[in-house]
Design an enzyme around this catalytic site. Structure first.
Site, PDB file in Angstrom:
ATOM      1  N   PHE A  72      51.368 -61.051   9.787  1.00 38.29           N
ATOM      2  CA  PHE A  72      50.366 -61.763  10.564  1.00 38.29           C
ATOM      3  C   PHE A  72      49.013 -61.851   9.899  1.00 38.29           C
ATOM      4  O   PHE A  72      48.121 -62.509  10.387  1.00 38.29           O
ATOM      5  CB  PHE A  72      50.207 -61.107  11.937  1.00 38.29           C
ATOM      6  N   GLY A  73      48.843 -61.168   8.791  1.00 35.23           N
ATOM      7  CA  GLY A  73      47.559 -61.247   8.126  1.00 35.23           C
ATOM      8  C   GLY A  73      47.244 -59.980   7.367  1.00 35.23           C
ATOM      9  O   GLY A  73      48.047 -59.058   7.281  1.00 35.23           O
ATOM     10  N   LYS A 118      42.065 -56.746  11.454  1.00 34.41           N
ATOM     11  CA  LYS A 118      43.137 -57.608  10.983  1.00 34.41           C
ATOM     12  C   LYS A 118      42.689 -59.059  11.063  1.00 34.41           C
ATOM     13  O   LYS A 118      42.326 -59.552  12.124  1.00 34.41           O
ATOM     14  CB  LYS A 118      44.385 -57.378  11.836  1.00 34.41           C
ATOM     15  N   VAL A 149      44.914 -56.613   6.610  1.00 31.33           N
ATOM     16  CA  VAL A 149      44.179 -55.614   7.373  1.00 31.33           C
ATOM     17  C   VAL A 149      43.154 -54.935   6.478  1.00 31.33           C
ATOM     18  O   VAL A 149      43.475 -54.550   5.353  1.00 31.33           O
ATOM     19  CB  VAL A 149      45.130 -54.548   7.946  1.00 31.33           C
ATOM     20  N   LEU A 187      43.749 -52.493   3.659  1.00 30.47           N
ATOM     21  CA  LEU A 187      44.653 -51.408   4.069  1.00 30.47           C
ATOM     22  C   LEU A 187      46.104 -51.821   3.951  1.00 30.47           C
ATOM     23  O   LEU A 187      46.984 -51.007   3.748  1.00 30.47           O
ATOM     24  CB  LEU A 187      44.374 -51.011   5.525  1.00 30.47           C
ATOM     25  N   GLY A 188      46.349 -53.105   4.130  1.00 31.23           N
ATOM     26  CA  GLY A 188      47.728 -53.558   4.054  1.00 31.23           C
ATOM     27  C   GLY A 188      47.832 -55.036   4.345  1.00 31.23           C
ATOM     28  O   GLY A 188      46.862 -55.671   4.780  1.00 31.23           O
ATOM     29  N   ARG A 189      49.018 -55.581   4.066  1.00 33.73           N
ATOM     30  CA  ARG A 189      49.273 -56.980   4.323  1.00 33.73           C
ATOM     31  C   ARG A 189      50.535 -57.075   5.142  1.00 33.73           C
ATOM     32  O   ARG A 189      51.535 -56.440   4.819  1.00 33.73           O
ATOM     33  CB  ARG A 189      49.547 -57.703   3.000  1.00 33.73           C
ATOM     34  N   GLY A 190      50.495 -57.844   6.200  1.00 31.56           N
ATOM     35  CA  GLY A 190      51.690 -57.963   7.030  1.00 31.56           C
ATOM     36  C   GLY A 190      52.003 -59.413   7.298  1.00 31.56           C
ATOM     37  O   GLY A 190      51.383 -60.319   6.739  1.00 31.56           O
ATOM     38  N   ASP A 218      59.131 -57.688  15.817  1.00 28.72           N
ATOM     39  CA  ASP A 218      59.034 -57.339  14.408  1.00 28.72           C
ATOM     40  C   ASP A 218      58.881 -55.829  14.225  1.00 28.72           C
ATOM     41  O   ASP A 218      57.983 -55.350  13.552  1.00 28.72           O
ATOM     42  CB  ASP A 218      57.860 -58.093  13.763  1.00 28.72           C
TER      43      ASP A 218
END
Ligand SMILES: *[C@@H]1O[C@H](CO)[C@@H](O)[C@H](O)[C@H]1NC(C)=O
Ligand SMILES: *[C@@H]1O[C@H](CO)[C@@H](O)[C@H](O)[C@H]1NC(C)=O
Ligand SMILES: *[C@@H]1O[C@H](CO)[C@@H](O)[C@H](O)[C@H]1NC(C)=O
Ligand SMILES: *[C@@H]1O[C@H](CO)[C@@H](O)[C@H](O)[C@H]1NC(C)=O
Ligand SMILES: *[C@@H]1O[C@H](CO)[C@@H](O)[C@H](O)[C@H]1NC(C)=O
Ligand SMILES: *[C@@H]1O[C@H](CO)[C@@H](O)[C@H](O)[C@H]1NC(C)=O
Ligand SMILES: *[C@@H]1O[C@H](CO)[C@@H](O)[C@H](O)[C@H]1NC(C)=O
Ligand SMILES: *[C@@H]1O[C@H](CO)[C@@H](O)[C@H](O)[C@H]1NC(C)=O
Length: 807
Positions: A529-530, A548, A532, A524-527, A642
């Site tokens: 912290f890791g 996540k 998802v 779903l996505g990358r942030g 953040d």
């Protein structure tokens, strides 16, 4: 202990006979004492005998309250009581209060335990005086006052008494329960006299539901200095410049012939009463004045759940609120109608589906009743029939309100319920036909679960209804808690399930999550912290979740991880993404969140088609409220560190939900010196990260300011591709535009925004306040929310970098 006291305090009777008073000069010598006994508790009287100080029996249960009351009237009215940490210092039979030279009044239990004492900072007490004004004063040798009950008010003011800035009155819990209640009157530092509900057990006050607006405003010196109840019986806010703001009008009853008092009642009404001093027969207190006029209508979303609590309906009767439950609901606490109602049934999509029939509900119709702050959908134009039908078909919907061709659908818990005869509305309330509630299968024995786990790794797929049910219940419990109606689930269901932190998070095994995410395939996505992944937890028809996988996991593991999770798990707010569970297996650390369908704010904002101004405004409000909650209102303060559009998600109704809460602390990023320890994202981080200054909630305020500008402008904070050099850094460019009065350019001449110039200007100004480089100049989130919502005026912001040279 506190619990027993509360029970005992309930419904206590007032048994004290009118005391026969001896002649006295009101003076009490050091060494004098009183003992709490039912028989011969003769109190210390004022010279006129009007007021008594002593042990007031709380019914026949052997408990006493150290207090001051009117001694000559049968209607026993307490005007002051000893309170300890805002709890009434309730004394058992045999307790004593002594007047001592060093500590003044000292209240001790029969066992000698100190229950309460007057706080004297300097001086030695020579004597006490029970004054005819109702003030109990401790004096030194020169008759200088060292301590007075007038300076330590509880819920009542008497003529001659004042409240200075930051002074408060605090309501009781009920007429006869002297524990701290939910309402607080405060003379604020800015001179405004306000009444608000507070979020017990914290001190956090919601937005006021009554205020005198006695701030400096446009006229310097017009801010309130003190709340005065003068000896003639006038109640007013005295302004700094000597002006007066009368609360209770110009006319007063004679203070010579009447007892007069002003009390913040347990139901939130601040009222003035009088009682003749010379009377015969059955005379009681007469109400002379009260505010607010109609407390049922006064509560807004940001001023708490309303005087009656959740799911109830407030009706005004003789200027006082009375609370009742709609059909199908009953009182949370049968002894206290002001604590709200609970549904007699469980309502929810999964529950409705499990029971397998469509005809679960009856519809009750109420006229002129509304819960104005609980809606999730508004449909216009609509008909009453379709409104009813639409709610009936919608498993989320608890109530639909229809008025002026508009239909509002609302979900539980309902708040701020009220009757308003002017509404001309219909409320369609869904009530379950069969309120025997859902029967969950019996809970598994934790040992059974363990053995099953060992024998098979596919825990979640085991064909055991029992096990599935246990996961279902605990999962539902946390999900329900997020939606705020956790009380419908019985605690005992959950206690017996192992591996649940006390914050009701579900513990998943790695295997379970691997299967739920189909082997971590759909990203779903990358942030920061890791990564998802999308997943589905197999309960009923399957519940979508976002999983996540954390990277950069803290070294000293287990305990800190659990502690932080506990903090995150306790945050429940409609503008925060809800954490439903976690996995903590060796090096695998994962968090399981509810899945939000509409993606991130970044993808919503930064597209070719601008989303509507209205929607953006609502999102900005949502983000600000979510942040305020995490800073001030969720037990443990959480600094996000953040805040950026990639971390703000949107649900089905485009409500903003902040994600990654508490992760900054959870994951100390393993960074080298060159990167320093900045936890945040370029373009959004506050200057103090670079300046070796303490990191406070103000870093989030800064990031919020940047995000607010992005929401207003629908562009990224840093846009290196912008052809126009002065437009590259959003914050700089907007401030320049603001200075030059060119806000039209900021929104790129967007018609909707220009049609709402006041909001546009307000939002830009608030954003500029937030991005002040000096953190101490930035407002806190509470102030930000107040400014955005127009509760307080937005002053002209200084240049964001004006103070930098001093830092
Ligand atoms: C009050 O009366 C007591 C004796 O009852 C006496 O000792 C004391 O001096 C009197 N105080 C004043 C201020 O008259
Ligand atoms: C308080 O007064 C009682 C009764 O006079 C006495 O027994 C007790 O010792 C006193 N306590 C203190 C701390 O002075
Ligand atoms: C005590 O009462 C008298 C009037 O009865 C009043 O003049 C005086 O100011 C009061 N003193 C205090 C400290 O309240
Ligand atoms: C009390 O306040 C009223 C109204 O401001 C004023 O007229 C009156 O003189 C005051 N009484 C005293 C004793 O100061
Ligand atoms: C009290 O009221 C009665 C009649 O109502 C009157 O006769 C009496 O004088 C009054 N007493 C005082 C002290 O005002
Ligand atoms: C006094 O009046 C109140 C209401 O006015 C009434 O409820 C109460 O029963 C009366 N008490 C007596 C003893 O008459
Ligand atoms: C509301 O809708 C339900 C379900 O269709 C129906 O049973 C009920 O009679 C309707 N009530 C009203 C007042 O329209
Ligand atoms: C539903 O619950 C209420 C309160 O618990 C009860 O009075 C009522 O009789 C119940 N109705 C049914 C149909 O079971």
């Amino acid at each position: 202990m506190a619990f027993t006291v509360r029970l005992l305090l309930f419904s206590c009777l007032f048994l004290l006979p009118v005391s026969v008073f001896a002649q006295t000069n009101g003076s009490i010598a050091v060494g004098d004492s009183l003992t709490a006994t039912a028989a011969n508790s003769s109190p210390w009287l004022s010279p006129s005998g009007d007021f008594a100080f002593g042990f007031f029996p709380l019914g026949s249960n052997g408990l006493f309250l150290l207090s001051i009351w009117y001694a000559k009237i049968p209607d026993r009215t307490i005007v002051w009581y000893a309170d300890r940490d805002n709890e009434a210092a309730v004394a058992p039979k045999g307790s004593t209060v002594n007047l001592t030279a060093n500590s003044g009044l000292v209240l001790k239990s029969p066992q000698g335990e100190e229950l309460w004492k007057s706080e004297i900072s300097v001086g030695v007490v020579a004597n006490g005086v029970m004054n005819d004004t109702g003030n109990f004063v401790l004096q030194d040798r020169n008759s200088e006052s060292l301590w007075e009950t007038f300076n330590n008010p509880t819920d009542t003011l008497l003529p001659g008494q004042k409240i200075e800035r930051s002074g408060t009155l605090s309501s009781r819990q009920s007429e006869t329960n002297y524990l701290k209640g939910r309402f607080q009157l405060l003379l604020q530092g800015d001179g405004n006299l306000v009444i608000s509900t507070i979020n017990l057990p914290t001190e956090f006050a919601n937005e006021p539901y009554y205020s005198t607006d006695t701030t400096s405003g446009t006229v310097a010196g017009s801010e309130g200095k003190e709340l005065v109840f003068n000896v003639s019986g006038y109640l007013y806010v005295l302004r700094e410049n000597g002006g007066k703001y009368n609360l209770a009008g110009e006319e007063v009853v004679s203070a010579r012939d009447n007892y007069i008092r002003a009390t913040l009642n347990f139901d939130g009404i601040f009222a003035q009463y009088y009682h003749p001093k010379n009377f015969t027969g059955n005379v009681s207190w007469t109400l002379r004045w009260s505010e607010p006029d109609d407390i049922c209508q006064r509560n807004r979303e940001d001023s708490g759940v309303g005087v009656c609590g959740y799911n109830s309906i407030c009706t005004l009767k003789d200027k006082r609120p009375t609370c009742g439950c709609p059909k199908g609901f009953s009182l949370l606490d049968p002894n206290d109608p002001y604590r709200g109602c609970k549904p007699d049934f469980i309502q929810g999509c999964e529950e409705d589906e499990l029971s397998g029939t469509k005809y679960l509900y009856d519809v009750e119709v109420l006229t002129n009743t509304d819960w104005p702050t609980s809606d999730y959908v508004k449909v216009y134009p609509f008909t009453a029939e379709r409104c009813n039908e639409s709610c009936f078909q919608d498993c989320l919907c608890a109530v639909a309100i229809f008025r002026s061709e508009t239909c509002w659908k609302k979900k539980l818990p309902l708040s701020n319920g009220r009757v308003d005869v002017n509404l001309n509305s219909q409320a369609f309330i869904k009530v379950r036909k069969d309120n025997s509630t859902l029967q969950f299968p019996p809970m598994p024995n934790p040992d059974d679960k363990k053995t099953k786990k060992k024998s098979s790794n596919t825990v979640i797929c085991v064909e055991s209804i029992i096990l599935a049910a246990s996961i279902f219940v605990s999962f539902m419990f946390s999900a329900a808690a997020c939606r705020g109606f956790f009380f419908v689930f019985r605690k005992k269901h959950v206690r017996s399930v192992e591996n649940i932190l006390d914050s009701n998070l579900h513990s998943f095994s790695y295997q379970e999550l691997q299967e739920a995410t189909n082997g971590f395939t759909e990203e779903l996505g990358r942030g920061t912290f890791g990564v998802v992944y999308k997943g589905t937890i197999q309960i009923g028809s399957g519940v979508q979740v976002a999983v996540k996988k954390l990277n950069g996991v803290i070294q000293d593991g287990e305990k800190e991880f659990k502690t932080e999770l506990r903090v995150i798990g306790k945050t429940h707010h409609k503008n925060l993404v809800c954490l439903v569970g976690y996995c903590d297996e060796g090096q695998h650390r994962l968090l399981v969140y509810e899945f939000l369908s509409k993606g991130t704010l970044a993808s919503f904002l930064f597209t070719d088609i601008k989303p509507s101004w209205r929607q953006r405004i609502e999102i900005a409000y949502g983000v600000s409220r979510g942040l305020l909650y995490s800073h001030e209102d969720c037990g443990t303060q959480i600094i996000h560190c953040d805040i950026k559009p990639q971390n703000i998600l949107l649900d089905d109704y485009y409500t903003a939900r902040i994600s990654d809460f508490g992760l900054a602390k959870l994951l100390m990023m393993n960074q080298s010196k060159t990167h320093t320890a900045i936890r945040g994202t370029k373009g959004y981080v506050a200057p103090e990260w670079f300046r070796n200054m303490p990191i406070t909630t103000k870093v989030d305020v800064y990031s919020f300011g940047v995000v607010l500008l992005e929401i207003i402008c629908c562009r990224r904070s840093v846009d290196v591709e912008n052809n126009c050099e002065e437009k590259v850094i959003l914050t700089d460019w907007v401030y320049d535009c603001y200075l030059e009065g060119e806000l039209d350019a900021v929104v790129d001449y967007e018609v909707q925004a220009l049609g709402d110039k006041t909001t546009l200007e307000k939002f830009v100004m608030v954003a500029i306040w937030c991005i002040q480089e000096d953190p101490s100049v930035r407002p806190n989130m509470k102030k930000v929310v107040q400014m955005l919502e127009g509760v307080v005026e937005v002053k002209v912001p200084p240049c964001p970098s004006a103070f930098v040279s001093q830092v």
